[in-house]
Design a protein around this motif. Structure first.
Motif, PDB file in Angstrom:
ATOM      1  N   ASN A  19      -4.209   0.947   0.790  1.00  0.00           N
ATOM      2  CA  ASN A  19      -4.692   1.165  -0.568  1.00  0.00           C
ATOM      3  C   ASN A  19      -5.558   2.408  -0.721  1.00  0.00           C
ATOM      4  O   ASN A  19      -6.549   2.406  -1.439  1.00  0.00           O
ATOM      5  CB  ASN A  19      -5.451  -0.061  -1.082  1.00  0.00           C
ATOM      6  N   TRP A  20      -5.191   3.480  -0.036  1.00  0.00           N
ATOM      7  CA  TRP A  20      -5.922   4.732  -0.168  1.00  0.00           C
ATOM      8  C   TRP A  20      -5.744   5.299  -1.564  1.00  0.00           C
ATOM      9  O   TRP A  20      -4.638   5.336  -2.096  1.00  0.00           O
ATOM     10  CB  TRP A  20      -5.430   5.772   0.851  1.00  0.00           C
ATOM     11  N   ILE A  21      -6.821   5.749  -2.144  1.00  0.00           N
ATOM     12  CA  ILE A  21      -6.803   6.510  -3.390  1.00  0.00           C
ATOM     13  C   ILE A  21      -7.079   7.939  -2.959  1.00  0.00           C
ATOM     14  O   ILE A  21      -8.119   8.215  -2.357  1.00  0.00           O
ATOM     15  CB  ILE A  21      -7.857   5.987  -4.375  1.00  0.00           C
ATOM     16  N   ALA A  22      -6.125   8.838  -3.199  1.00  0.00           N
ATOM     17  CA  ALA A  22      -6.224  10.167  -2.604  1.00  0.00           C
ATOM     18  C   ALA A  22      -5.592  11.230  -3.489  1.00  0.00           C
ATOM     19  O   ALA A  22      -4.728  10.928  -4.317  1.00  0.00           O
ATOM     20  CB  ALA A  22      -5.528  10.163  -1.238  1.00  0.00           C
ATOM     21  N   ASN A  23      -6.010  12.466  -3.241  1.00  0.00           N
ATOM     22  CA  ASN A  23      -5.358  13.571  -3.934  1.00  0.00           C
ATOM     23  C   ASN A  23      -4.057  13.908  -3.204  1.00  0.00           C
ATOM     24  O   ASN A  23      -3.734  13.312  -2.168  1.00  0.00           O
ATOM     25  CB  ASN A  23      -6.293  14.787  -4.075  1.00  0.00           C
ATOM     26  N   ARG A  24      -3.294  14.849  -3.752  1.00  0.00           N
ATOM     27  CA  ARG A  24      -1.985  15.183  -3.177  1.00  0.00           C
ATOM     28  C   ARG A  24      -2.090  15.616  -1.719  1.00  0.00           C
ATOM     29  O   ARG A  24      -1.269  15.214  -0.883  1.00  0.00           O
ATOM     30  CB  ARG A  24      -1.323  16.295  -3.993  1.00  0.00           C
ATOM     31  N   GLU A  25      -3.087  16.438  -1.411  1.00  0.00           N
ATOM     32  CA  GLU A  25      -3.227  16.942  -0.033  1.00  0.00           C
ATOM     33  C   GLU A  25      -3.475  15.809   0.954  1.00  0.00           C
ATOM     34  O   GLU A  25      -2.900  15.780   2.038  1.00  0.00           O
ATOM     35  CB  GLU A  25      -4.359  17.970   0.040  1.00  0.00           C
ATOM     36  N   MET A  73     -12.556   9.943   3.383  1.00  0.00           N
ATOM     37  CA  MET A  73     -12.077  10.914   4.365  1.00  0.00           C
ATOM     38  C   MET A  73     -11.762  12.204   3.624  1.00  0.00           C
ATOM     39  O   MET A  73     -11.109  12.182   2.584  1.00  0.00           O
ATOM     40  CB  MET A  73     -10.828  10.409   5.099  1.00  0.00           C
ATOM     41  N   CYS A  74     -12.247  13.314   4.170  1.00  0.00           N
ATOM     42  CA  CYS A  74     -11.997  14.640   3.609  1.00  0.00           C
ATOM     43  C   CYS A  74     -11.449  15.526   4.716  1.00  0.00           C
ATOM     44  O   CYS A  74     -11.822  15.384   5.884  1.00  0.00           O
ATOM     45  CB  CYS A  74     -13.280  15.276   3.086  1.00  0.00           C
ATOM     46  N   GLY A 115      -9.765  11.507   0.015  1.00  0.00           N
ATOM     47  CA  GLY A 115      -9.314  10.180  -0.370  1.00  0.00           C
ATOM     48  C   GLY A 115     -10.329   9.133   0.033  1.00  0.00           C
ATOM     49  O   GLY A 115     -11.241   9.405   0.815  1.00  0.00           O
ATOM     50  N   TYR A 116     -10.157   7.952  -0.518  1.00  0.00           N
ATOM     51  CA  TYR A 116     -11.075   6.865  -0.186  1.00  0.00           C
ATOM     52  C   TYR A 116     -10.354   5.536  -0.278  1.00  0.00           C
ATOM     53  O   TYR A 116      -9.306   5.408  -0.889  1.00  0.00           O
ATOM     54  CB  TYR A 116     -12.308   6.889  -1.087  1.00  0.00           C
TER      55      TYR A 116
END
Length: 166
Positions: A4-10, A126-127, A162-163
């Protein structure tokens, strides 16, 4: 693994790449450094959980002055849990290996945090950018909001972010 990660495209691309291409590279490390990555000293300080070497009594003594430096408890926690993966290894750590190690560390952190404070929800973050992967966390507090903006695509540093909430 955490789901269930919510993340940007990268970050979504990086997570997909990691799941599709397991890494087999060799990494040099000092065992105590690796232990510190997976089992850092989590300290409960006035409804916050941070990573610190100081005693809880010492941290609580200076909590009010620390809060003057930070925007809120969420900022205090996320600033004091920021962990760079590559700092725990000798030599270079690839983005793929760094992400895999970060995911393992976050799995362990999630278990430890929920054991330490089972009634709280935590945001594990996580970044990544061109040369490193960082992880951190904060409690989810309704009165403070999240550290990250709702629009993760707005982060323009060229890296993934993402988180996941546990």
């Amino acid at each position: 693994m955490l789901s269930n990660w919510i993340a940007n495209r990268e970050m979504k691309k990086l997570l997909k790449d990691v799941s599709n291409h397991p890494s087999v590279e060799s990494l040099k490390f000092n065992f105590s450094e690796l232990y510190d990555l997976f089992f850092p000293e989590f300290k409960k300080v006035k409804d916050c959980v941070i990573i610190a070497e100081e005693s809880t009594d010492e941290l609580e003594k200076f909590f009010d002055s620390a809060m003057e430096m930070y925007f809120d408890k969420t900022d205090y926690e996320s600033s004091n849990t920021e962990t760079r993966i590559d700092c725990h290894f000798e030599g270079e750590v690839s983005m793929m290996a760094g992400t895999q190690i970060a995911l393992i560390a976050l799995e362990i952190w999630a278990l430890r945090l929920k054991q330490m404070d089972p009634d709280s929800k935590f945001c594990l973050i996580m970044c990544s950018n061109e040369d490193r992967v960082e992880i951190r966390f904060h409690k989810v507090r309704e009165d403070e909001g999240m550290l990250l903006a709702d629009d993760l695509e707005s982060y323009q540093d060229g890296g993934g972010v993402g988180y996941v909430i546990v």
